[in-house]
Design a protein around this motif. Sequence first.
Motif, mmCIF file in Angstrom:
data_model
loop_
_atom_site.group_PDB
_atom_site.id
_atom_site.type_symbol
_atom_site.label_atom_id
_atom_site.label_comp_id
_atom_site.label_asym_id
_atom_site.label_seq_id
_atom_site.Cartn_x
_atom_site.Cartn_y
_atom_site.Cartn_z
ATOM 1 N N SER A 1 0.827 -1.211 0.000
ATOM 2 C CA SER A 1 0.000 0.000 0.000
ATOM 3 C C SER A 1 0.859 1.258 0.000
ATOM 4 N N TYR A 2 1.968 1.206 0.725
ATOM 5 C CA TYR A 2 2.857 2.374 0.800
ATOM 6 C C TYR A 2 3.460 2.682 -0.563
ATOM 7 N N ILE A 3 3.940 1.648 -1.246
ATOM 8 C CA ILE A 3 4.518 1.849 -2.582
ATOM 9 C C ILE A 3 3.448 2.344 -3.549
ATOM 10 N N GLU A 4 2.274 1.712 -3.495
ATOM 11 C CA GLU A 4 1.182 2.099 -4.399
ATOM 12 C C GLU A 4 0.764 3.545 -4.162
ATOM 13 N N ASP A 5 0.550 3.944 -2.910
ATOM 14 C CA ASP A 5 0.121 5.312 -2.597
ATOM 15 C C ASP A 5 1.173 6.334 -3.025
ATOM 16 N N THR A 6 2.436 6.011 -2.801
ATOM 17 C CA THR A 6 3.521 6.919 -3.183
ATOM 18 C C THR A 6 3.537 7.149 -4.688
ATOM 19 N N LEU A 7 3.435 6.059 -5.449
ATOM 20 C CA LEU A 7 3.462 6.173 -6.910
ATOM 21 C C LEU A 7 2.210 6.860 -7.448
#
Length: 240
Positions: A15-21
Motif C-alpha cells: 500500500s505504501y509503494i502504491e500510494d507513493t506512486l
Amino acid sequence: MFNILICDDEPVTCSYIEDTLCNYAQKNGIAMNIEIFYTGKALFGYINQNSGTDLLFLDIALPDINGADIGKELRKNINNETIQIVFISAKEKYAMQLFKARPFDFLIKPLDTDMIIDVFENYRSVYGRTQNYFEYKVGKSTEKIIASEIMYFMCDQRKICIVTNKEKRYFYENMKELHKRISLEGFWSVHFSYIISVGYVKLFKKKEIIMCDDSRIPISNAYKKEITKKIMQLNEEKKE
C-alpha cells in the motif's frame, strides 16, 4: 501508460509503494496502472497472462517462492528481459546474490517516499517510451507490436525481421527507411542491418553487442562513435 507490479507479503508495504506512486503520478500527470500481489504464485499467474509490464517491485522474502528465484525464472526460463526488477529486502547481504537476475535497483527496508520516487524517475530516464507500439505493413494491412517486446530488428534478405523473446515477425520495408523512421525510445541503430533495443542488451563489447538471447550484433564503423557516446551517457544515468 506505465504498468507497474508490486509483490510483497506485507500489505502495508504494498500500500505504501502504491500510494507513493499514485500521488506522484497524479501530481505530474502520468498515466499509471498498478497491480498488487502477495505471493510469487499469484505474480507468475498474472505475468503469464499479461504482457507489457514495465517495472516490478519484488520482495525477496516471500512465503512461497523466493524473490531471487522469481527473478532468475523471469530472466532464464521465461526469457523476459522487458520487466525491470526492483528488489526489496530488509537485508543488504542479498544484493550480490541478485546479480544474475539483472535488477534495475535494490531497496533496503524500511522504505521511504524519496527511494520509491527516485527509482521511478530513473526508470523513466532510462526506459521511458515516447511510442508504445511499432507499426508495420503486411500486404495491405497495418499491424502493430508492443515496442517493449522487441529485442531487435534485423535485415533478412529482402525482408525485415522483428525479433522478440517469443517469436519472429517479418515484413517488407527498406532497411534504410526503417532507420530513418524509427522513433522508439531506447532503440539504437548499430549497423545497417540491425536496430537494437538497449533494454535487451546483455553486454556491450568493442565491436559487437551481446543480446539477452545471446545473439551477437555487430557494430559498424559508421555507428561506432555514436554508440560509444550513448553507452557512456547510459552509464552516467545509471549512476545518478
